[in-house]
Write a protein that holds these residues in place. Structure first.
Motif, short mmCIF file in Angstrom:
data_model
loop_
_atom_site.label_atom_id
_atom_site.label_comp_id
_atom_site.label_asym_id
_atom_site.label_seq_id
_atom_site.Cartn_x
_atom_site.Cartn_y
_atom_site.Cartn_z
N GLU A 1 9.44 -31.26 -2.52
CA GLU A 1 9.85 -29.93 -2.94
C GLU A 1 8.96 -28.84 -2.36
N ALA A 2 7.66 -29.15 -2.19
CA ALA A 2 6.73 -28.15 -1.66
C ALA A 2 7.14 -27.78 -0.23
N ASP A 3 7.57 -28.75 0.54
CA ASP A 3 8.07 -28.53 1.89
C ASP A 3 9.28 -27.58 1.84
N GLU A 4 10.23 -27.91 0.98
CA GLU A 4 11.48 -27.14 0.85
C GLU A 4 11.18 -25.72 0.35
N PHE A 5 10.32 -25.61 -0.63
CA PHE A 5 10.11 -24.33 -1.28
C PHE A 5 9.28 -23.37 -0.43
N ALA A 6 8.35 -23.91 0.37
CA ALA A 6 7.50 -23.04 1.19
C ALA A 6 8.33 -22.19 2.16
N ALA A 7 9.48 -22.71 2.54
CA ALA A 7 10.35 -21.95 3.44
C ALA A 7 11.17 -20.90 2.70
N MET A 8 11.36 -21.08 1.41
CA MET A 8 12.16 -20.13 0.60
C MET A 8 11.32 -18.98 0.06
N ALA A 9 10.06 -19.28 -0.29
CA ALA A 9 9.22 -18.27 -0.91
C ALA A 9 8.80 -17.23 0.12
N ASP A 10 8.21 -16.13 -0.35
CA ASP A 10 7.77 -15.07 0.56
C ASP A 10 6.38 -15.32 1.12
N ALA A 11 5.59 -16.13 0.42
CA ALA A 11 4.23 -16.43 0.88
C ALA A 11 3.74 -17.67 0.15
N LEU A 12 2.70 -18.27 0.70
CA LEU A 12 2.15 -19.52 0.16
C LEU A 12 0.66 -19.36 -0.08
N VAL B 1 5.21 -25.29 -7.21
CA VAL B 1 6.09 -26.41 -6.88
C VAL B 1 5.24 -27.41 -6.13
N GLU B 2 4.98 -28.58 -6.74
CA GLU B 2 3.90 -29.44 -6.28
C GLU B 2 4.36 -30.74 -5.63
#
Lengths: 272, 272, 272
Positions: free
Chosen positions: C58-69, C53-54
C-alpha cells in the motif's frame, strides 16, 4: 524487615528528584503501542530523556548506551519480544538497570509465559497492579484486560516472594501502593482515581521507575520515589480538573512542576 | 421501513449510556497505529474499558474474553491481518459483537480486498464515511486518504445494501450521520466540523460503537446511540473552544460529562 | 551564495501558508511509532491532511497518490524499511517531493547505514538536528538518543555538503535553525526551548516540511517556511503556558491560528 523512617524516604525522594533533573537519565523504552507518546511526554515532563528503539539489532546496541531500560509487555509482538530478548542481556552486561512492567499478565497466556521467563533475568524493579504481580508470581489473579481485579493487599505475599527470589524492588500500584525490596517495605498513599481514567498512567509509572533507578541510592528508594512523585503529580492534577482529558494534560504539567518543597509537603509515605 | 419515533431512540440512547457506565464493557481494539492512545482515552472517558491485544495468539484468546471487538483497517500489516483473522471468528464463536471500520477502503487495493473479505464474517456494525461505505459495497467512491469525497446521501443505497446483505447496522458518518439496520433508518445531526480536525475522532466512533453493542437493545439502537453520544460531545466541546488542540481535550472531557439530561436536551435525531 | 532579502522570504512564507490552506496537501507519513498521532494532529492543525499507510504494497501505491512523502527513521523495523524502499521510488516516479528525517542517526548503526543509503534517492528536503546532519554527512556527531549534542553552527559545513551533493534543501533545527539549499542560506530565530520538552515536535517539523513542499516556489523557500511557521507557533504557545503538557496543546492551537499578519509580525529570519 529493617526500619526506615518515612522522613528518611522523603529526603531520599527529594535528593533523587534533584539528581534526576541534574543528570537527565536517558531511558530506553521497549513499551506498548498505546502509550509510547504519553510515556515519552511523561519522561520529558519529569526531567528525563526518552528513546524508543525497537529494531532488535538497534535495541541491543542502544540498551548499553542508555542509562536504564523499560520492558513493558502490553502489546507484545514477535519482533518486540526479539528486541527485549537482546536488550535485557545487553543492559545487564553494561550494568544498566531495567524495569519489568507485566501489563495484563495473567489472563493472556503468551505474555504470561514470556514475563515469567524474563523476570528471571534480574530486573532492578517490577511494577504492576495486584493481579499482574500475583500472576507473575505464579498465582491466579482476577485481572481483566489491563485492570486489576485484586487489591494491593492481596498481592503482598506474592510481591515479597518475587522481591526475595529475583532481587528486584517490587512496586504494586493501587489506591495505596505497596513497595517491597532489599528487606524494606513501605506504602504510598499519594495518587488519585482519575489516574485510572487516562490510558498509560500505569505504564508511565514503569518509565519513571526506569528514570529513577540510575540516580537512586537503592532499588527500594527508587520504587518509593516513583510512587511518591507520580502520585503527587496526580494529586496536584486532580485539584485542577475532574475530567479525564484535561487531567492528562494537568498531570504532565504537574510532573514538570514538582520540586523538593512540594514533595516534602505532600508525600504520604505510610506503614505498608 | 418500520417506524420508530425519535423519542423512543433518545430513551434508548439514555438507557444505553446508563448501562454502559454500569457494566463498563471491555473493548478489544485491533486498530490503527495512529489512534490507539486516543481510542483508549475515548473509551475510558465515556466509561468503557479498552484493551489493545495484537499478537495473533493472544488476539484469538482475548476476543473471547472481551465484551466486544473493534476491527479498524487504518494501518494494516501482515501480523495485524493475522490477528484480525483469528480474533473475528473467536469473537463470533463466543457470541461477542464486533465492529468493522473500513478506514481508507477504496483508493488502496490491499485493504479494500481485506475489508470486503472480512465484512462477510458478519460484523454487528460497520462504521465508515460515505466513500468508505461505497467502496466496501463494491462501488467507486471519491475518497482521498482517510477523508470522504462523497456525501452521506450518496452512500445511502450502498449502506442499505450492506445492511441487508450482512445483517450489520451501518453507520455512515458525515455532517448528518445516516444509520440503517434491522429494517430501520435514522439521521443524527449532532457533531461539529472540528471533529475532522483531530486525528482519530472517526476511529473513536468505531470504538464507541463496540462499547455500545454489548449494552444495547439492538444493533440499530447501538448505532444511533454511538452517533448521538459522540456527536453531542463534539457539540459541547465546540462551545468551549474553536482550536483543534484544545478541542481534542475538550472532547474527552465532554464524553465523561455526558448524562441522561444532556442527551435528552441535545440529541438531534432526524428523518434520514 | 545568491542574495535573498528577508522580506522576500517572509512574503514567500505567507504565500505558502495561504497556498497550503487552499490546497490542503495530503502527506503520506512513514514515521516513527511514538509520534504518529502528534504528527497527524500537527498536519491537521496547520491545514494539511495526513495519512499513515505502512504496508509495503500500500505504501508503494499511496506514495504516488499523495502530494508528498515523509520518511522518518525514528523507530525503523524490517517491514517499515521495506515500505520506505518501495514508497520513495514510487514518489520519485510520480514527481512527488519527499522529506528525510534522520532521527537518531549517528549513535545507532542500522539506521545510520539505512539513512545514508536512502539519502542518495534524492529527497527534496532533509530535516535533522545538528548531530544527525553531521552523522548523515559521514562525520561524527555527539548525539545522544534523539537529542543533539552539537550546535547548529557545527553542522553548517556538513549541511552545505549534503545540500550540494543531493540537491535537497537541508534544515538544521536548533536555537537558531540553519537552512541551506539551491545556493541560498538563511537562519530562523523563531521557536522556544519548550519545544524540546514535548515528544515529536522535531518530527512534526519534518511533516510540516512535507506539507510545504508541494505548495512552495522552491525547496529552499519550503524549508524557511517550515522553520518560521512551526517556530512562530512555538513562540505563541510559550506566551500562553510554561508547562509541557499544556504547551503541547497550545502549540496545536497556535498552528491553526497562524495567518499572514501573524507571520509578518513575528517572523525572525536572520543572517545564517
Amino acid at each position: 524487615m529493617r526500619s526506615t523512617t518515612h522522613t528518611d524516604l522523603v529526603d531520599e525522594t527529594i535528593a533523587l528528584l534533584d539528581g534526576l533533573r541534574a543528570r537527565r537519565p536517558l531511558v530506553h523504552c521497549l513499551t506498548n503501542q498505546v502509550v509510547k507518546a504519553f510515556t515519552a511526554n511523561t519522561l520529558l515532563a519529569i526531567g528525563a530523556a526518552p528513546a524508543m528503539v525497537e529494531h532488535p539489532a538497534e535495541a541491543d546496541e542502544f540498551a548499553a548506551m542508555a542509562d536504564a531500560l523499560l520492558v513493558n509487555v502490553g502489546t507484545l509482538d514477535e519482533a518486540q519480544m526479539g528486541a527485549m530478548r537482546r536488550a535485557i542481556p545487553s543492559a545487564n552486561r553494561a550494568g544498566k538497570p531495567w524495569v519489568l512492567d507485566p501489563v495484563a499478565v495473567g489472563p493472556l497466556s503468551l505474555r504470561t509465559r514470556f514475563a515469567r521467563e524474563i523476570v528471571e533475568l534480574r530486573p532492578a524493579m517490577v511494577r504492576g497492579n495486584a493481579s499482574e504481580i500475583l500472576a507473575l508470581a505464579g498465582q491466579v489473579g482476577r485481572g481483566r484486560g489491563v485492570e486489576s481485579g485484586d487489591s494491593p493487599e492481596a498481592a503482598r505475599d506474592a510481591a515479597r516472594e518475587l522481591a526475595a527470589r529475583t532481587g528486584a524492588a517490587v512496586l504494586v500500584s493501587g489506591a495505596v501502593d505497596f513497595i517491597v525490596g532489599e528487606g524494606r517495605e513501605a506504602g504510598v498513599a499519594n495518587g488519585h482515581i482519575l489516574m485510572t481514567r487516562v490510558t498509560g498512567v500505569g505504564c508511565a509509572m514503569g518509565a519513571i521507575a526506569a528514570a529513577c533507578l540510575p540516580v537512586a541510592g537503592s532499588r527500594f528508594a527508587a520504587a518509593v520515589a516513583t510512587a511518591v512523585l507520580l502520585g503527587i503529580a496526580g494529586d496536584l492534577a486532580a485539584e485542577r480538573t475532574q475530567r479525564p482529558g484535561s487531567f492528562q494534560i494537568a498531570l504532565l504539567d504537574a510532573l514538570d512542576e514538582l520540586d523538593g518543597a512540594i514533595v516534602r509537603r505532600r508525600a504520604r509515605i505510610v506503614a505498608p
